[in-house]
Motif scaffolding. Structure first.
Motif, mmCIF file in Angstrom:
data_model
loop_
_atom_site.group_PDB
_atom_site.id
_atom_site.type_symbol
_atom_site.label_atom_id
_atom_site.label_comp_id
_atom_site.label_asym_id
_atom_site.label_seq_id
_atom_site.Cartn_x
_atom_site.Cartn_y
_atom_site.Cartn_z
ATOM 1 N N ASP A 167 -13.311 -8.302 -45.002
ATOM 2 C CA ASP A 167 -11.881 -8.339 -45.302
ATOM 3 C C ASP A 167 -10.639 -7.854 -46.108
ATOM 4 O O ASP A 167 -9.826 -7.343 -45.352
ATOM 5 C CB ASP A 167 -12.087 -9.630 -45.843
ATOM 6 C CG ASP A 167 -12.489 -11.121 -45.065
ATOM 7 O OD1 ASP A 167 -12.791 -10.467 -44.018
ATOM 8 O OD2 ASP A 167 -13.241 -12.066 -44.868
ATOM 9 N N ARG A 219 -10.173 -4.638 -44.140
ATOM 10 C CA ARG A 219 -9.411 -4.378 -43.010
ATOM 11 C C ARG A 219 -8.063 -5.387 -43.770
ATOM 12 O O ARG A 219 -6.962 -4.523 -42.722
ATOM 13 C CB ARG A 219 -10.029 -6.128 -42.167
ATOM 14 C CG ARG A 219 -9.090 -6.501 -41.158
ATOM 15 C CD ARG A 219 -9.436 -7.546 -40.569
ATOM 16 N NE ARG A 219 -11.007 -7.412 -39.919
ATOM 17 C CZ ARG A 219 -11.756 -7.475 -39.229
ATOM 18 N NH1 ARG A 219 -11.327 -6.546 -38.862
ATOM 19 N NH2 ARG A 219 -12.579 -7.122 -39.199
ATOM 20 N N GLU A 247 -6.020 -2.407 -42.292
ATOM 21 C CA GLU A 247 -6.188 -1.839 -40.251
ATOM 22 C C GLU A 247 -5.182 -1.322 -40.193
ATOM 23 O O GLU A 247 -5.066 -0.825 -38.059
ATOM 24 C CB GLU A 247 -5.890 -3.846 -40.638
ATOM 25 C CG GLU A 247 -6.182 -4.407 -39.198
ATOM 26 C CD GLU A 247 -5.981 -5.213 -39.069
ATOM 27 O OE1 GLU A 247 -5.913 -6.633 -39.862
ATOM 28 O OE2 GLU A 247 -7.358 -6.056 -38.121
ATOM 29 N N LEU A 259 -12.140 1.147 -36.947
ATOM 30 C CA LEU A 259 -11.525 -0.354 -36.555
ATOM 31 C C LEU A 259 -12.658 -1.214 -35.793
ATOM 32 O O LEU A 259 -13.169 -2.531 -36.436
ATOM 33 C CB LEU A 259 -10.146 -0.471 -35.895
ATOM 34 C CG LEU A 259 -9.987 -1.847 -35.556
ATOM 35 C CD1 LEU A 259 -9.447 -2.289 -37.305
ATOM 36 C CD2 LEU A 259 -9.072 -1.880 -35.185
ATOM 37 N N LEU A 264 -15.900 -0.958 -38.586
ATOM 38 C CA LEU A 264 -15.585 -3.117 -39.055
ATOM 39 C C LEU A 264 -15.859 -4.127 -38.997
ATOM 40 O O LEU A 264 -15.879 -4.999 -39.464
ATOM 41 C CB LEU A 264 -13.611 -2.807 -40.177
ATOM 42 C CG LEU A 264 -13.041 -3.328 -40.769
ATOM 43 C CD1 LEU A 264 -14.029 -2.735 -42.086
ATOM 44 C CD2 LEU A 264 -11.853 -2.886 -41.350
ATOM 45 N N ASN A 265 -15.241 -3.831 -37.982
ATOM 46 C CA ASN A 265 -15.254 -5.121 -36.183
ATOM 47 C C ASN A 265 -16.490 -5.809 -36.473
ATOM 48 O O ASN A 265 -16.899 -6.645 -36.878
ATOM 49 C CB ASN A 265 -14.421 -4.797 -34.960
ATOM 50 C CG ASN A 265 -13.034 -5.320 -35.358
ATOM 51 O OD1 ASN A 265 -12.272 -6.041 -36.364
ATOM 52 N ND2 ASN A 265 -12.388 -5.183 -34.190
ATOM 53 N N THR A 294 -18.106 -6.514 -40.023
ATOM 54 C CA THR A 294 -17.556 -8.703 -39.881
ATOM 55 C C THR A 294 -18.528 -9.617 -38.802
ATOM 56 O O THR A 294 -19.054 -10.401 -39.529
ATOM 57 C CB THR A 294 -16.164 -8.863 -39.367
ATOM 58 O OG1 THR A 294 -15.715 -7.851 -40.392
ATOM 59 C CG2 THR A 294 -15.252 -10.057 -39.371
#
Lengths: 395, 150
Positions: A197, A200, A204, A212, A215-216, A219
């Motif tokens: 988080d 991000r 972001e 990205l 990173l997603n 998560t």
């Protein structure tokens, strides 16, 4: 000399048979027949402890013969093998105190037949009209085999009990292990979630498409891990925590759930107005119902997700409640498998989840003394039936 | 007149929680200086200015202490007990910030005279809000012979 004649001789020593001889003979034969029929070794002694009569079972058990036995002192028999302290004191007691001895235990190693455990019963037999001396009837039951079997049984029972304790400990250890590992995994997962988080939030706007995506992915993976840990903890919590039994109004519980669920999705839940009040553990009951309801919505591709709830009394103080949906249904070959932990029938892209939900339901239902089953065919929805006791079995 | 920002001392051994706390500081624009000690012994060394904290100025007196329970060497409960028994720190606001939901821990903390027992909220945003709320609240609180603003 026949067996009978020899015995009669001893019974009536140095006496001329008188007019009663016929009656006497008949009475003796009667007694003798009883003696011989009995399957346990019997021995009749006179007041000097000489053997007056012995039955066949005695000869057989102690591997001896008429010649070696009759007329002899009991302690002379078979190389003085009957000179057993317990027997000596028992016979003295019978003679002196004129008592009856019942089920006296004696253990002895006989030179001929080895170690024996015997149950001795002795009584004094009085003769009417002072006809000859009194006799002692001694019954010797050989309980060696029975005792061995009982000992073996006892040993087996003890081994079994030890095994049960061992298994219970192992089971407890395992469940404790599952709890501790899931619990301890929580903290690092939470930290990873936080860092993802933070990254991000900070990056972001500057991250490119692929980064990205990574990173997603991070998560998503960590959220799946957390969901798994939470479900595992919920699973392990069942039965580990003390139960708090109270009267639960199923109607109130279900109305609350219905309101929450209907407001969030295209969900229609029909339920009867009347529901019973049962004695139960409220949080477990809620978990059962909420898992069943959320499955009915999750595994459902209908435009309007219809869920029908109902109940009926069933035998032996139970109620059966059901949750029926118009979802995708379950092939009958999976009707057992779905209740096992980590069993999933679909991949995560199709339906998310950890594969623990129904295992939690079954564990909770079993703990409450109930049972669960499913009726379903692919394409035409599923109905889960939960049978629960109206009164808690008490834990 | 604006109060001088008091120092907040945090006793916490979990590196991730320390980093999360520092980020919460930044996100909430908390201006109070944050000092971190990693175990119970270091916490007492800080308070009594012993060992590596004996250098003047290295251990300013804190306005509040955020105290974790499970720590190496000396746990939070033992630290709390010594603080409450001391003349210097008996009124120091101590907030237990822990992941333990145990009733036993809760009870023992209050018996030992903790000012507040807070379970670390799950999720950074919740944690961050909680840390901010703690600071705002203790800014308002007046203590006997309040030395924090002198």
């Amino acid at each position: 000399m026949s067996h009978y004649d020899k015995q009669l001789n001893i019974l009536t020593p140095d006496k001329e048979p008188v007019g009663l001889e016929a009656d006497y003979k008949a009475a003796f034969e009667y007694a003798e027949n009883i003696l011989q029929t009995v399957r346990e070794p019997l021995i009749v002694l006179d007041a000097d402890l000489r053997v007056v009569s012995v039955n066949n079972a005695f000869y057989k058990t102690f591997m001896t013969s008429v010649e070696e036995t009759l007329g002899r002192h009991i302690y002379e028999l078979g190389n003085r093998q009957w000179e057993i302290p317990e027997l000596r004191s028992l016979l003295a007691k019978v003679l002196l105190e004129e008592t009856t001895i019942e089920d006296f235990w004696a253990e002895h190693v006989f030179p001929t037949i080895g170690h024996k455990i015997m149950l001795l019963n002795a009584r004094r037999v009085y003769k009417k009209d002072g006809q000859g001396p009194d006799l002692i009837l001694l019954a010797i039951e050989d309980v060696t085999v029975r005792m061995q079997q009982e000992n073996e049984l006892q040993q087996l029972r003890q081994q079994l009990e030890a095994k049960v304790v061992e298994l219970r400990n192992a089971n407890e250890e395992l469940s404790q292990f599952a709890y501790v590992t899931s619990h301890d995994l929580k903290a690092p997962l939470r930290a990873i979630h936080n860092y993802a988080d933070f990254l991000r939030e900070d990056l972001e706007e500057t991250l490119g498409g692929e980064q990205l995506e990574y990173l997603n992915g991070l998560t998503l993976a960590v959220k799946q891990g957390e969901a798994l840990i939470d479900d595992l903890l919920a699973f392990s919590r069942i039965g580990r925590l003390k139960q708090n039994i109270e009267e639960v109004d199923l109607g109130t519980v279900l109305r609350e759930m219905k309101t929450t669920l209907e407001s969030t999705e295209e969900v229609e839940i029909t339920t009867p107005d009347e529901w019973p009040v049962i004695e139960s553990e409220k949080s477990l009951l809620k978990q059962i119902l909420s898992n069943l309801l959320s499955n009915a919505i999750k595994f459902n591709k209908s435009n309007i997700k219809l869920i029908e709830l109902g109940w009926q009394s069933s035998e032996g103080g139970f109620i059966e409640l059901y949750v029926r949906d118009n979802g995708i249904g379950i092939d009958s070959s999976y009707h057992d498998q779905i209740f096992r932990i980590f069993q999933r029938l679909h991949n995560r892209e199709e339906f998310e989840g950890t594969g623990i939900g129904l295992a939690i339901v079954r564990k909770a239902v079993n703990l409450m003394g109930g049972s669960i089953r499913v009726e379903s065919t692919p394409g035409s929805g599923s109905t889960f039936f939960v049978t629960l006791p109206k009164k808690s079995p008490g834990v | 007149m604006e109060k001088k920002r008091f120092v907040i001392l945090m006793a916490e051994d979990d590196e991730h929680d320390i980093i999360a706390t520092k980020r919460a500081w930044k996100k909430n624009n908390i201006l109070n200086p944050l000092y971190v000690v990693r175990d119970g012994v270091e916490c007492l060394d800080y308070l009594y200015r012993r060992g590596k904290y004996s250098e003047p100025g290295s251990a300013p007196l804190p306005g509040i202490l955020l105290l974790d329970i499970k720590m190496p060497k000396l746990d939070g409960m033992a630290v709390l007990k010594q603080i409450r028994e001391s003349e210097e720190f008996k009124y120091l606001p101590v907030i237990i910030l822990t992941s333990s939901k145990d009733e036993e821990d809760r009870l023992k903390s209050y018996d030992l005279g903790v000012n507040a027992y807070i379970v670390k909220p799950v999720g950074f945003d919740n944690f961050s809000r909680a840390v901010n709320a703690i600071n705002i609240f203790w800014e308002l609180v007046e203590l006997p012979g309040d030395g924090r603003n002198e």
